[in-house]
Motif scaffolding. Structure first.
Motif, PDB file in Angstrom:
ATOM      1  N   SER A   1      50.491 -68.563  43.500  1.00 61.80           N
ATOM      2  CA  SER A   1      50.678 -68.112  44.950  1.00 61.80           C
ATOM      3  C   SER A   1      49.752 -66.685  44.972  1.00 61.80           C
ATOM      4  O   SER A   1      49.479 -66.114  45.951  1.00 61.80           O
TER       5      SER A   1
ATOM      6  N   ASN B   1      46.824 -66.381  44.556  1.00 59.45           N
ATOM      7  CA  ASN B   1      45.233 -66.899  44.891  1.00 59.45           C
ATOM      8  C   ASN B   1      44.079 -66.019  44.206  1.00 59.45           C
ATOM      9  O   ASN B   1      43.332 -65.109  44.987  1.00 59.45           O
TER      10      ASN B   1
ATOM     11  N   LYS C   1      59.714 -69.659  50.146  1.00 57.45           N
ATOM     12  CA  LYS C   1      58.688 -69.640  49.376  1.00 57.45           C
ATOM     13  C   LYS C   1      58.430 -68.175  49.003  1.00 57.45           C
ATOM     14  O   LYS C   1      58.189 -67.415  50.145  1.00 57.45           O
ATOM     15  N   TRP C   2      57.950 -67.917  47.757  1.00 54.97           N
ATOM     16  CA  TRP C   2      57.515 -66.594  47.502  1.00 54.97           C
ATOM     17  C   TRP C   2      55.987 -66.301  47.596  1.00 54.97           C
ATOM     18  O   TRP C   2      55.278 -67.311  47.518  1.00 54.97           O
ATOM     19  N   HIS C   3      55.703 -65.367  48.390  1.00 58.02           N
ATOM     20  CA  HIS C   3      54.203 -64.799  48.648  1.00 58.02           C
ATOM     21  C   HIS C   3      54.055 -63.596  48.302  1.00 58.02           C
ATOM     22  O   HIS C   3      55.012 -62.555  48.670  1.00 58.02           O
TER      23      HIS C   3
ATOM     24  N   GLU D   1      57.548 -60.027  46.627  1.00 58.90           N
ATOM     25  CA  GLU D   1      56.919 -60.430  47.884  1.00 58.90           C
ATOM     26  C   GLU D   1      57.117 -59.224  49.105  1.00 58.90           C
ATOM     27  O   GLU D   1      56.181 -59.518  50.104  1.00 58.90           O
TER      28      GLU D   1
END
Length: 198
Positions: free
Chosen positions: A70, A72, A36-38, A184
């Motif tokens: 992602s 935020n 999962k890309w963060h 990331e």
């Protein structure tokens, strides 16, 4: 943190762009399936500018693109998505989760309400590849390049996997460089202070 300068081994020629697009689509799909890309932490100057934005331009990810959700950006952020018109021009329309969408000409989704057109202050841009000068390689349709060229006051931030950075891309007169790229692992950034006074 701000990433180190990129040191690609050799530039890419125009003739190699078709193969690069194909390879990078495969890279994105593979990475998307494996992790999962963060996003990496934003540089403080970039955070400061984003916090002053009234409208943020996002995109709905497809084909392994990192999901800008992602990032935020905060629940109070006013968001918009790109939409293609029948004449091929691109615009951004206000959108929030739960709003109606329709199938876009490029196969993804776009806001269904054609009356909610806005001009984002910050645009998060999908890409297939980027280089040390923050030029991006897109899908080849030129929709983002034309839109960004006509909206120079917007801050342009690419969203990518680290593996999408490449040697210097060939630059055409219509290509518009990004102001920053978030992966990331790093936040790659050009000097943003001129953007702050636009």
């Amino acid at each position: 943190m701000v990433g180190p300068p990129l040191t690609p081994p050799s530039p890419i020629t125009t003739n190699g762009l078709g193969a690069l697009r194909r390879d990078m689509r495969r890279v994105r799909r593979t990475l998307h399936n494996e992790a999962k890309w963060h996003p990496a932490p934003f540089h403080e100057v970039l955070i400061g500018y984003i916090s002053k934005g009234d409208v943020i331009g996002l995109y709905m990810p497809m084909s392994g693109e990192p999901d800008p959700a992602s990032l935020n950006l905060g629940a109070s952020t006013v968001t918009s998505l790109p939409a293609l018109n029948p004449d091929g021009t691109m615009e951004f329309r206000l959108w929030k989760p739960g709003d109606a969408t329709m199938v876009s000409p490029w196969g993804g989704s776009q806001p269904a309400d054609v009356d909610l057109v806005v001009e984002p202050d910050i645009i998060f841009v999908p890409l297939l590849a980027f280089d040390e000068f923050l030029y991006r390689l897109g899908q080849g349709g030129g929709h983002y390049d034309r839109y960004l060229a006509g909206h120079e006051s917007a801050l342009r931030v690419g969203v990518a996997w680290e593996a999408q950075k490449v040697a210097g891309l060939p630059v055409e007169p219509w290509d518009v460089p990004l102001d920053a790229v978030i992966t990331e692992r790093h936040c790659y950034m050009k000097e943003l202070r001129p953007c702050l006074t636009r």
